[in-house]
Design an enzyme around this catalytic site. Structure first.
Site: not given
Ligand code: ADP
Length: 162
Positions: A17, A41, A90, A128
């Site tokens: 992130h 979630k 990703r 995550s």
């Molecule tokens: P959501 O529930 O909206 O998917 P996340 O916290 O899982 O929330 O992810 C927020 C954003 O960050 C999304 O666009 C996700 O694709 C991106 N993201 C999650 N992990 C990574 C990573 N390892 N590298 C880049 N972007 C990521």
């Protein structure tokens, strides 16, 4: 002045992130990280905890703000005067869902653009949910999250201090 939002659950924030945040900071005048208040979630951290963990991680970035929100992401973008929604992509896993959400958001708010940044190679495998699983089972998560996040995870899982 271009304002962008970067929405997500951030349960918890990872270095993946933060890589997206760093790169968005270089593109937009202001970046507002939006932490979903009630995502569909099962979450480990409360909204306030997720906000606090990200705030600490971006404290050195003057053009970044962290806010929580509920309701439609496009409404949050409009409230923040943002023209852009930033998301991270990703390798293969995120594309379809992001595309669907983007089409829906475009219908709801045609004036807001989605900008997807491709994840850097070293962060492709960080999510995550996997991170929480690995941490709960005692896996070493150094280098995948900031140190204060690793500490918060260890506390949640009642693991010995690292
Ligand atoms: P959501 O529930 O909206 O998917 P996340 O916290 O899982 O929330 O992810 C927020 C954003 O960050 C999304 O666009 C996700 O694709 C991106 N993201 C999650 N992990 C990574 C990573 N390892 N590298 C880049 N972007 C990521």
């Amino acid at each position: 002045m271009t304002i962008a939002i970067y929405p997500g659950s951030f349960d918890p924030v990872t270095n993946g992130h933060l890589d997206i945040v760093d790169r968005a900071v270089a593109l937009f005048d202001q970046l507002i990280i939006g932490v979903y208040d009630v995502p569909q979630k099962n979450l480990l951290f409360s909204t306030q905890e997720r906000v606090d963990l990200i705030r600490k991680a971006v404290a050195n970035l003057p053009t970044v703000r962290v806010e929580s929100y509920s309701g439609l992401t496009v409404n949050f973008a409009q409230q923040m005067n943002a023209k852009v929604i930033v998301r991270g992509l990703r390798m293969t896993s995120d594309f379809e869902r992001e595309f669907e959400m983007a089409l829906m958001n475009k219908k709801l708010a045609p004036d807001i653009e989605l900008v997807c940044l491709m994840t850097s190679l070293e962060y492709q495998f960080i999510s995550s949910s996997l991170l929480k699983e690995a941490c709960e089972l005692g896996g070493a998560i150094e280098g995948l999250v900031p140190e204060h996040v690793a500490t918060a995870l260890a506390e949640k899982f009642h693991l010995p201090k690292r």
